[in-house]
Write a protein that holds these residues in place. Structure first.
Motif: not given
Ligand code: ADP
Ligand code: ADP
Length: 226
Positions: A132-154
């Motif tokens: 569950m994303s709630r359990t990620l560390s602060g740094g992991m949450k931030r990297r997840l934000m980047i991964a999400r934006a990269m999903m569509t290969k902008p």
């Protein structure tokens, strides 16, 4: 065409605040570009206009030659945005967050499943794909934000103060991820109020203060002036 071309952009909010006063700037494809400035300078407003969340009062914005006012959806397909605030659902897994995001952008599910694995691995989150994303560390949450934006290969990734309020360890982890994104060919633009961050990451930058660009050029040239 430039990755981003902003021409005489103005934004006056309804309360009369002139957040942007005729801002012009150009970012080349492949660049890693910083928009550096203190709080209240107009950085978030500029990103808001570029990502079509804020209406400009005047001026134009083109993403790889596509005018965001004339061909909004075509321009938005070229662009990935990492907003300042973490805004994914903390009760979903990183894997589901990425797959659902891609689905929202019309990606077929089979492809989304593959892309989610690729992006989670790139962000060093594959081991956390099903928690569950709630359990990620602060740094992991931030990297997840980047991964999400990269999903569509902008082709252009824009980040609004991606490391505001995070400690140096987390910042370094994000810098590594962003350098890899840029090395793979994505143009990256970030806003920051940390000179150190602009210096460690960016080739070119613009300095914004009170709604105006006061310097613009290669990092090395601007450092020699400070
Ligand atoms: P930042 O951290 O980028 O400087 P702020 O903390 O100034 O942003 O603003 C946070 C939120 O409040 C943003 O969504 C911004 O658009 C909004 N906001 C900021 N200043 C004002 C204002 N004077 N009036 C109304 N909304 C504002
Ligand atoms: P930065 O991101 O550099 O901190 P902002 O773009 O958030 O700067 O803010 C630039 C100026 O516009 C500030 O004076 C801020 O208070 C004002 N501002 C930002 N958002 C709003 C808003 N929604 N309504 C009114 N004023 C705003």
């Amino acid at each position: 065409a430039p990755a981003l071309e902003i021409t005489e952009l103005r934004k006056t909010y309804d309360n009369g605040v002139e957040a942007l006063k005729s801002v012009s700037l150009s970012v080349n494809p492949g660049d890693f570009f910083a928009l550096l400035g203190p709080n209240g300078a107009g950085k978030s407003t500029l990103i808001g206009v570029v990502s079509s969340l804020v209406n400009a009062s005047a001026g134009s914005v083109k993403v790889f030659g596509v005018d965001i006012a004339k061909e909004r959806s075509a321009a938005m397909r070229l662009l990935g945005l990492v907003p300042q605030e973490i805004n994914f659902n903390m009760f979903e897994t990183p894997f589901d967050i990425l797959v659902n995001y891609a689905g929202f952008y019309g990606m077929p599910r089979a492809q989304a499943l593959v892309r989610a694995e690729e992006e989670l691995k790139a962000a060093q989150l594959w081991g956390k794909a099903r928690v569950m994303s709630r359990t990620l560390s602060g740094g992991m949450k931030r990297r997840l934000m980047i991964a999400r934006a990269m999903m569509t290969k902008p082709r252009l990734l824009i980040l609004d103060e991606p490391t505001a309020g995070v400690d140096i360890e987390i910042r370094r982890g994000m810098w590594k991820t962003l350098k890899e994104v840029n090395a793979a060919g994505t143009t990256v633009i970030l806003t920051t109020h940390y000179l150190e961050e602009a210096e460690s990451l960016c080739r070119n930058l613009a300095i914004i203060d009170r709604g105006q660009i006061i310097e613009q050029g290669p990092m090395k040239m601007l450092l020699s002036k400070l």
